[in-house]
Write a protein that holds these residues in place. Structure first.
Motif, PDB file in Angstrom:
ATOM      1  N   SER A 191       0.806  -1.210   0.000  1.00 56.24           N
ATOM      2  CA  SER A 191       0.000   0.000   0.000  1.00 56.24           C
ATOM      3  C   SER A 191       0.849   1.274   0.000  1.00 56.24           C
ATOM      4  O   SER A 191       1.966   1.300   0.519  1.00 56.24           O
ATOM      5  N   ARG A 192       0.279   2.314  -0.571  1.00 62.25           N
ATOM      6  CA  ARG A 192       0.847   3.657  -0.449  1.00 62.25           C
ATOM      7  C   ARG A 192       0.476   4.175   0.937  1.00 62.25           C
ATOM      8  O   ARG A 192      -0.678   4.059   1.366  1.00 62.25           O
ATOM      9  N   VAL A 193       1.440   4.745   1.663  1.00 56.39           N
ATOM     10  CA  VAL A 193       1.228   5.130   3.058  1.00 56.39           C
ATOM     11  C   VAL A 193       1.280   6.649   3.186  1.00 56.39           C
ATOM     12  O   VAL A 193       2.288   7.285   2.845  1.00 56.39           O
ATOM     13  N   LEU A 225      -5.896  14.470   1.418  1.00 55.22           N
ATOM     14  CA  LEU A 225      -5.670  13.026   1.504  1.00 55.22           C
ATOM     15  C   LEU A 225      -6.443  12.275   0.426  1.00 55.22           C
ATOM     16  O   LEU A 225      -5.926  11.327  -0.179  1.00 55.22           O
ATOM     17  N   ARG A 226      -7.672  12.677   0.185  1.00 56.95           N
ATOM     18  CA  ARG A 226      -8.464  12.000  -0.853  1.00 56.95           C
ATOM     19  C   ARG A 226      -7.816  12.189  -2.230  1.00 56.95           C
ATOM     20  O   ARG A 226      -7.785  11.257  -3.040  1.00 56.95           O
ATOM     21  N   ALA A 227      -7.292  13.378  -2.452  1.00 58.08           N
ATOM     22  CA  ALA A 227      -6.605  13.622  -3.727  1.00 58.08           C
ATOM     23  C   ALA A 227      -5.361  12.749  -3.842  1.00 58.08           C
ATOM     24  O   ALA A 227      -5.090  12.167  -4.905  1.00 58.08           O
ATOM     25  N   ALA A 228      -4.610  12.635  -2.739  1.00 58.97           N
ATOM     26  CA  ALA A 228      -3.401  11.810  -2.747  1.00 58.97           C
ATOM     27  C   ALA A 228      -3.734  10.329  -2.908  1.00 58.97           C
ATOM     28  O   ALA A 228      -2.883   9.539  -3.335  1.00 58.97           O
ATOM     29  N   ALA A 229      -4.975   9.961  -2.556  1.00 60.45           N
ATOM     30  CA  ALA A 229      -5.421   8.568  -2.688  1.00 60.45           C
ATOM     31  C   ALA A 229      -6.152   8.340  -4.008  1.00 60.45           C
ATOM     32  O   ALA A 229      -6.999   7.449  -4.112  1.00 60.45           O
ATOM     33  N   GLY A 230      -5.848   9.145  -4.990  1.00 53.98           N
ATOM     34  CA  GLY A 230      -6.416   8.959  -6.318  1.00 53.98           C
ATOM     35  C   GLY A 230      -7.825   9.475  -6.477  1.00 53.98           C
ATOM     36  O   GLY A 230      -8.519   9.142  -7.440  1.00 53.98           O
ATOM     37  N   GLY A 231      -8.282  10.301  -5.513  1.00 54.08           N
ATOM     38  CA  GLY A 231      -9.602  10.899  -5.605  1.00 54.08           C
ATOM     39  C   GLY A 231     -10.723  10.028  -5.077  1.00 54.08           C
ATOM     40  O   GLY A 231     -11.868  10.497  -4.964  1.00 54.08           O
ATOM     41  N   VAL A 232     -10.409   8.758  -4.727  1.00 54.98           N
ATOM     42  CA  VAL A 232     -11.474   7.843  -4.275  1.00 54.98           C
ATOM     43  C   VAL A 232     -11.484   7.640  -2.761  1.00 54.98           C
ATOM     44  O   VAL A 232     -12.428   7.090  -2.213  1.00 54.98           O
ATOM     45  N   GLY A 233     -10.442   8.060  -2.090  1.00 54.24           N
ATOM     46  CA  GLY A 233     -10.351   7.863  -0.650  1.00 54.24           C
ATOM     47  C   GLY A 233      -9.436   6.707  -0.291  1.00 54.24           C
ATOM     48  O   GLY A 233      -8.947   5.963  -1.148  1.00 54.24           O
ATOM     49  N   ALA A 234      -9.219   6.545   0.995  1.00 52.94           N
ATOM     50  CA  ALA A 234      -8.270   5.547   1.495  1.00 52.94           C
ATOM     51  C   ALA A 234      -8.935   4.190   1.666  1.00 52.94           C
ATOM     52  O   ALA A 234     -10.104   4.091   2.044  1.00 52.94           O
ATOM     53  N   ASP A 235      -8.172   3.144   1.411  1.00 54.92           N
ATOM     54  CA  ASP A 235      -8.660   1.782   1.625  1.00 54.92           C
ATOM     55  C   ASP A 235      -8.657   1.422   3.109  1.00 54.92           C
ATOM     56  O   ASP A 235      -9.464   0.596   3.550  1.00 54.92           O
ATOM     57  N   ALA A 236      -7.762   2.032   3.872  1.00 50.47           N
ATOM     58  CA  ALA A 236      -7.715   1.802   5.322  1.00 50.47           C
ATOM     59  C   ALA A 236      -7.202   3.054   6.002  1.00 50.47           C
ATOM     60  O   ALA A 236      -6.299   3.731   5.488  1.00 50.47           O
ATOM     61  N   VAL A 237      -7.787   3.376   7.139  1.00 49.43           N
ATOM     62  CA  VAL A 237      -7.307   4.471   7.984  1.00 49.43           C
ATOM     63  C   VAL A 237      -7.035   3.897   9.361  1.00 49.43           C
ATOM     64  O   VAL A 237      -7.911   3.262   9.964  1.00 49.43           O
TER      65      VAL A 237
END
Length: 340
Positions: A191-193, A225-237
């Protein structure tokens, strides 16, 4: 021997003299080499009478590494698996004392949490099953692994299935646990962190720990953060703070079907309501420490070089200063007390 004791609720712990414990059948005496300080210690100290099942006085310290002082294994260097359960239920039998079936009946949660802990020169461990060998790993590195490392490892393990290629994990709060969570994510997932904190120095720690990006907690952090996660949001927080602001941020950042891991005990509230604002299909986990086999895996990661704890070292005689630094948010990584 000297020990850091909680004498009563709401009072700062004091360094005093107590008798050295004498092991009975099945017990193990450990000569303490290092003991970590944790925000959980502050929660215990500040607890209102009756809020916890413990009965002061007792010695603090639930992150402990040292050397076995008695028996056939004398001289072996170990870290102590901190959650001590009943010892008889099916979960305790396989090293999952953290999820002991009888936990609500006990008057303690583990070493330094209702039972005498490791902020002392010696620690009495009720059974050798609570000990994990560390070999030549330094005690200063090993002690924080028993909670900061283990809790972070268990938190990541619970969501690892969701963190394959092209996924994003967000770590909120880069302190004693958070900086290890970043390293564990990098070592065990693809994962990207991304890291979030309110302190620039904490973001620098996140970068040293391997985070791909870091951002300060601001009004626009969710958008960033959503932008950094490709615009879709994080898979885990993974929230290592757990106050209202960070829980709210976690919900805002999480993508549908995402995983929220609430680790910090900051008193934040999450309202579950349908229909509501929570991401559809999201899952919530509340890890409490981890199992003894998982602690062995954490030690193996550290011995391989994949996991390094940033520590600040204090002699046992400066415990009050260490607690003060912890309260003021001035500790970098993990504070560790060393007898001597």
């Amino acid at each position: 021997m000297r020990a850091v004791r909680l004498l009563d609720w709401g009072r700062e712990p004091v360094l005093g003299e107590v008798g050295r414990p004498v092991p009975r059948e099945g017990e193990v005496l450990v000569e303490v080499e290092a003991a970590g300080l944790c925000h959980s210690d502050l929660h215990v100290i500040d607890a209102a009478p009756g809020a916890l099942p413990y009965r002061p006085p007792f010695t603090l310290g639930h992150e402990v590494a040292g050397r076995v002082a008695t028996g056939s294994d004398a001289g072996e260097r170990v870290v102590v698996h901190g959650p001590w359960g009943c010892g008889d239920c099916p979960r305790c039998a396989v090293g999952r004392d953290n999820l002991c079936d009888r936990r609500g009946e006990l008057g303690w949660h583990g070493v330094g949490l209702g039972r005498d802990g490791g902020m002392a020169e010696y620690l009495l461990v009720p059974s050798a099953r609570h000990l994990v060998p560390i070999g030549d790993l330094s005690a200063e590195q090993a002690a924080p692994l028993s909670d900061a490392g283990l809790t972070s490892y268990a938190a990541v393990a619970g969501v690892r299935h969701a963190l394959g290629e092209d996924t994003t994990a967000v770590v909120i709060g880069v302190g004693g646990l958070g900086h290890l969570a970043v390293q564990i994510l990098r070592a065990t997932t693809a994962s990207r962190v991304l890291a979030v904190d309110i302190r620039e120095e904490a973001l620098a720690l996140a970068q040293r720990s391997g985070a791909h990006e870091g951002t300060l907690l601001r009004a626009d952090t969710a958008r960033v953060l959503r932008a950094a996660a490709g615009g879709v949001g994080a898979d885990a927080v993974l929230d290592f703070v757990g106050n209202d602001a960070t829980v709210g941020l976690a919900v805002d950042v999480l993508r549908p079907g995402g995983e929220l891991v609430l680790v910090g005990s900051g008193g934040g509230r999450l309202t579950v309501r349908k229909p509501g604002v929570l991401p559809p299909g999201f899952r919530l986990s509340l890890p409490f420490w981890g199992s003894r086999p998982e602690l062995g895996e954490v030690v193996a990661l550290a011995r391989s070089g994949a996991l390094h704890v940033e520590t600040e070292r204090f002699p046992l005689s400066e415990a009050a200063e260490a607690f003060g630094r912890l309260r003021r948010g001035e500790v970098r990584g993990r504070a560790v007390l060393v007898p001597g």
